[in-house]
Design a protein around this motif. Structure first.
Motif, short mmCIF file in Angstrom:
data_model
loop_
_atom_site.label_atom_id
_atom_site.label_comp_id
_atom_site.label_asym_id
_atom_site.label_seq_id
_atom_site.Cartn_x
_atom_site.Cartn_y
_atom_site.Cartn_z
N GLY A 1 10.87 50.38 83.63
CA GLY A 1 11.51 51.08 84.74
C GLY A 1 10.95 52.47 84.94
N HIS A 2 11.13 53.02 86.13
CA HIS A 2 10.62 54.37 86.42
C HIS A 2 11.22 55.43 85.51
N ASN A 3 12.42 55.18 85.01
CA ASN A 3 13.06 56.13 84.10
C ASN A 3 12.87 55.74 82.63
N GLY A 4 12.00 54.76 82.38
CA GLY A 4 11.72 54.36 81.00
C GLY A 4 12.61 53.27 80.47
N HIS A 5 13.43 52.65 81.32
CA HIS A 5 14.30 51.61 80.80
C HIS A 5 13.51 50.32 80.54
N ILE A 6 13.97 49.58 79.55
CA ILE A 6 13.48 48.23 79.26
C ILE A 6 14.69 47.31 79.26
N GLY A 7 14.55 46.11 79.87
CA GLY A 7 15.76 45.39 80.21
C GLY A 7 16.53 46.31 81.15
N ALA B 1 21.24 55.79 89.03
CA ALA B 1 20.94 55.90 90.45
C ALA B 1 19.50 55.50 90.75
N GLU B 2 18.55 55.91 89.88
CA GLU B 2 17.14 55.59 90.14
C GLU B 2 16.87 54.09 90.00
N THR B 3 17.64 53.41 89.13
CA THR B 3 17.50 51.96 88.99
C THR B 3 18.08 51.25 90.20
N PHE C 1 17.65 43.74 98.19
CA PHE C 1 18.90 43.47 98.88
C PHE C 1 18.82 43.95 100.32
N GLU C 2 19.73 43.45 101.16
CA GLU C 2 19.73 43.83 102.56
C GLU C 2 20.11 45.30 102.74
N SER C 3 20.93 45.81 101.83
CA SER C 3 21.28 47.22 101.88
C SER C 3 21.53 47.72 100.47
N ALA C 4 21.41 49.04 100.28
CA ALA C 4 21.63 49.63 98.95
C ALA C 4 23.05 49.40 98.47
N ALA C 5 23.98 49.30 99.41
CA ALA C 5 25.38 49.11 99.04
C ALA C 5 25.63 47.77 98.37
N GLU C 6 24.72 46.80 98.58
CA GLU C 6 24.91 45.47 98.01
C GLU C 6 24.41 45.36 96.58
N VAL C 7 23.66 46.34 96.10
CA VAL C 7 23.11 46.26 94.74
C VAL C 7 24.24 46.39 93.74
N PRO C 8 24.40 45.41 92.83
CA PRO C 8 25.46 45.52 91.82
C PRO C 8 25.29 46.79 90.99
#
Length: 241
Positions: A133-139, A158-160, A168-175
């Motif tokens: 991930g851009h912030n260094g996450h794995i999984g 937030a960056e993830t 997704f169709e919109s940012a609001a739909e991202v779990p």
């Protein structure tokens, strides 16, 4: 840590796929730890090609995925269960009870995490495929003051959420939450393949692979593992000496 640079994405995908195929040929009942997102798509396509040309069979293979969104059913087009079937499982001969993901619809998330940890204990991972991930996450192990060793529910940063919004169709739909394999479980894998593409990942690649080991950059803990293969395209690896 073995770091390999590629000028061509197709060569990178072929190398990663062949590493996995070689393991299955050597050990047909191997356990694969799998990832989702855009990074592994080309790798999965190469694996499917090898299966169709009868180079490899997955009839005895078991897979365990890194993570799943909380609140999405396996039939939801943006769930990772759906992704895996669409991009890999429906194209190879893996048995239906041999691939596993966390259940994001579980009534009791803590109990689901315990179940998944037991599954991982019973199925030690031979090769774990990872993106970065851009912030260094794995999984979905996000930067924090401390990291969980085992499977756990996580509030996505937030960056993830921003990075995943394109699916997704919109940012609001991202779990906003996910279940993820813990860093401790990832590090138990016999071999780890970390695949990173793009200039936008160059700085985090440098920090994760050559900087201090810190929970602020979860991927930096890969420096402690004895068998990590890092596959980088030219842009992702441009800040490494």
């Amino acid at each position: 840590m073995q770091i390999i640079h590629f000028n061509d994405w197709e060569l990178l995908d072929a190398y990663a796929a062949q590493t996995i195929i070689n393991k299955i040929q050597e050990k047909p009942d191997a356990v694969l730890g799998l990832a989702t997102g855009s990074t592994p798509l080309g790798i999965y396509a190469k694996i499917i090609e090898a299966y169709r040309s009868k180079e490899v069979s997955f009839a005895k293979t078991t897979t365990v995925n890194l993570d799943e969104y909380v609140g999405l059913s396996a039939e939801h087009e943006q769930s990772y269960a759906y992704y895996m079937k669409r991009h890999l499982f429906s194209h190879i001969d893996i048995l239906g009870d041999h691939y596993h993901l966390p259940n994001g619809l579980a009534d009791n998330l803590e109990a689901e995490c315990d179940r998944y940890d037991q599954l991982l204990e019973q199925n030690p991972i031979d090769i774990q495929l990872l993106g970065l991930g851009h912030n260094g996450h794995i999984g979905f192990n996000e930067p924090d003051t401390k990291l969980s060793a085992g499977t756990h529910a996580v509030q996505l940063k937030a960056e993830t959420l921003e990075a995943n919004a394109r699916f997704f169709e919109s940012a609001a739909e991202v779990p906003k939450m996910a279940l993820t394999m813990g860093v401790g479980s990832i590090l138990k894998a016999h071999t780890i393949i970390l695949v990173v593409r793009g200039a936008d990942k160059a700085e985090i690649v440098k920090q994760a692979l050559t900087g201090p080991i810190t929970t602020d950059i979860p991927a930096s803990l890969l420096q402690t593992h004895p068998r990590v293969i890092v596959l980088l395209d030219r842009e992702a690896g441009r800040k490494l000496k």
